[in-house]
Design an enzyme around this catalytic site. Sequence first.
Site, PDB file in Angstrom:
ATOM      1  N   GLU A 215      18.500 -59.062 -47.874  1.00 61.65           N
ATOM      2  CA  GLU A 215      17.951 -58.122 -46.889  1.00 61.65           C
ATOM      3  C   GLU A 215      17.392 -58.895 -45.694  1.00 61.65           C
ATOM      4  O   GLU A 215      16.596 -59.825 -45.865  1.00 61.65           O
ATOM      5  CB  GLU A 215      16.847 -57.309 -47.592  1.00 61.65           C
ATOM      6  CG  GLU A 215      16.238 -56.191 -46.791  1.00 61.65           C
ATOM      7  CD  GLU A 215      15.179 -55.434 -47.621  1.00 61.65           C
ATOM      8  OE1 GLU A 215      15.126 -55.606 -48.865  1.00 61.65           O
ATOM      9  OE2 GLU A 215      14.387 -54.688 -47.021  1.00 61.65           O
ATOM     10  N   LYS A 264      13.935 -46.687 -43.953  1.00 66.14           N
ATOM     11  CA  LYS A 264      12.491 -46.414 -43.974  1.00 66.14           C
ATOM     12  C   LYS A 264      12.209 -45.415 -42.859  1.00 66.14           C
ATOM     13  O   LYS A 264      12.347 -45.757 -41.682  1.00 66.14           O
ATOM     14  CB  LYS A 264      11.687 -47.687 -43.699  1.00 66.14           C
ATOM     15  CG  LYS A 264      11.692 -48.708 -44.820  1.00 66.14           C
ATOM     16  CD  LYS A 264      10.894 -49.920 -44.409  1.00 66.14           C
ATOM     17  CE  LYS A 264      10.978 -51.012 -45.453  1.00 66.14           C
ATOM     18  NZ  LYS A 264      10.559 -52.325 -44.900  1.00 66.14           N
TER      19      LYS A 264
HETATM   20  O1  SMG Z   1       6.513 -50.213 -50.915  1.00 67.08           O
HETATM   21  O2  SMG Z   1       7.257 -51.408 -52.557  1.00 67.08           O
HETATM   22  C1  SMG Z   1       6.945 -51.252 -51.375  1.00 67.08           C
HETATM   23  C2  SMG Z   1       7.110 -52.434 -50.443  1.00 67.08           C
HETATM   24  C3  SMG Z   1       8.489 -52.949 -50.432  1.00 67.08           C
HETATM   25  O3  SMG Z   1       9.032 -55.164 -49.828  1.00 67.08           O
HETATM   26  C4  SMG Z   1       8.707 -54.066 -49.443  1.00 67.08           C
HETATM   27  N1  SMG Z   1       8.551 -53.779 -48.136  1.00 67.08           N
HETATM   28  O4  SMG Z   1      10.537 -55.537 -45.762  1.00 67.08           O
HETATM   29  O5  SMG Z   1      11.095 -54.139 -47.249  1.00 67.08           O
HETATM   30  C5  SMG Z   1      10.216 -54.788 -46.678  1.00 67.08           C
HETATM   31  C6  SMG Z   1       8.757 -54.740 -47.088  1.00 67.08           C
HETATM   32  C7  SMG Z   1       7.881 -54.418 -45.919  1.00 67.08           C
HETATM   33  C8  SMG Z   1       6.422 -54.397 -46.214  1.00 67.08           C
HETATM   34  S1  SMG Z   1       5.817 -55.930 -46.645  1.00 67.08           S
HETATM   35  C9  SMG Z   1       4.119 -55.893 -46.543  1.00 67.08           C
HETATM   36 MG    MG Z   2      12.663 -55.428 -46.067  1.00 62.82          MG
END
Ligand code: SMG
Ligand code: MG
Length: 373
Positions: A215, A264
Site C-alpha cells: 500500500e 477512505k
Molecule cells: O483504523 O485500523 C485503522 C487504521 C488503519 O493503518 C491504518 N490507517 O494509511 O491506512 C493507513 C493508516 C492511516 C492512519 S495511521 C495513524
Molecule cells: Mg494506508
Amino acid sequence: MTGRLQGLELRRVAMPLVSPFRTSFGTEHERDVLLVRAVTAEAEGWGECVALSGPLYSPEYVDGAQAFIKRYLIPLLRRFDGHVYALEPLFEPLKGHPMAKAAVQTAVLDAQLRAAALPLGAFLGATKQRVPAGVSVGIMDSVPALLDAVAGYLAAGYLRIKLKIEPGWDVEPVRAVRERFGDDVLLQVDANTAYTLTDAEHLARLDPFGLLLIEQPLPEDDIRGHARLATMIRTPICLDESIVSARAAADAIALNACRIVNIKPGRVGGYLEARRIHDVCAANGVAVWAGGMLETGLGRAANVALAALPGFTLPGDTSASDRYYAQDITEPFVLQDGHVAVPAGPGIGVEPLRDVLDSVTTETEWHNFTGVS
Ligand code: SMG
Ligand code: MG
C-alpha cells in the site's frame, strides 16, 4: 430526504489508545477526534472527522478541520435545507479539506437517513450483513514484539494482517511473520509514502513472500512512479493517499499505477464520493477494501456499511473496537468468526453512549441555525 438544519454541534473527544500505534510518519498515543452532530426537526446525525492531530498522513489536521468547518462550512449550512447530495456543489468552490467536508456530509446524511428510516448500507447499495475484518499492525521495537502482537490478532480471529513498514522495517518483519505463521495468512504491507522509486530493487525483495499488496509505497502525487514501480516488482500495488477522488482513481487505474484501491471516505470528501470510487473500480475490475483512521464506533459504523458493498472483495481495516479502545463511545464492534456485523438500524445504525461520550469530551460548541431566514 431533506430537512432544514436546526444547528450543528462540534465536539472534541480524547480517546486513549490501548497501545501506541507507530507508522512511517509518526506514533499515535491518543486519538483526538472531532465529531459533528447535525440536528434537524426529525432526527440528528453523526459524522466523525478522521483528521489526525498533525498534518502527517495528509495536509489536514484536527484543529484545522474544526476551524475550516466553523469559518467556511457553517455559514453555508445556515440556509441549507436540501438533500445531502446538494452539499457537494455547495462545498465544491472551497478547495481541499475533504476530511472536514466528509464529517459534515456524514452527519447530515445520517440525520436524513434516520428521518427516512433507511440504513446507510441500504442507501449505499450494501449486499452483505457482515464484513471480513483485517487488522493494521504498527511498527514495533523488535521482531519478537511484532510476532507476539500478530499472534494475538490471529488468535482473536482477524482474517488478514497488515504490517506497517518503513525503510529498515520491511523485509525482515515480513519474513519473520511468514516463517512463524505460514503462507496461508493473508498478509499485506503499508508504507504510507516512505519510499522512492530508487528503492524499487529493495522493494522487489518482498516479492517472494506472496503479499496481497503493498500500500502506497511512494509519495501521494507520484502516480507515474507507482506505474513504473508496478513494472519492477511483483507485489500488487494498492493506493491509499493518492486516491483523493473518483477522478484520481480513474486516472491511476488508466495509468496502471495500482491494481487495488483502499477507500477512505474522509480522504475523498465523504461517502457519496467513496461510493463513486467503488463504482469506478468495479467497472475496471479493480478490487477495493475499506481503510481505517482509528475511528470510534461512530466512524467505524459507517465504514463497515461501506465495506458491505459488492466491490469490497478484500478484508478491510475494519477491526473490532478493542483493537484501539478499551472503552468505545458506542456499543463496541466485536469480532465474530473474523467478521464485524453491519449495523441494521437507520442511518449509521449506532448511537453514542451518552455517559461515555461526555466523559471523554474535551470541548463542545453548538452553532444554532434557527431564526435565520
Ligand atoms: O483504523 O485500523 C485503522 C487504521 C488503519 O493503518 C491504518 N490507517 O494509511 O491506512 C493507513 C493508516 C492511516 C492512519 S495511521 C495513524
Ligand atoms: Mg494506508
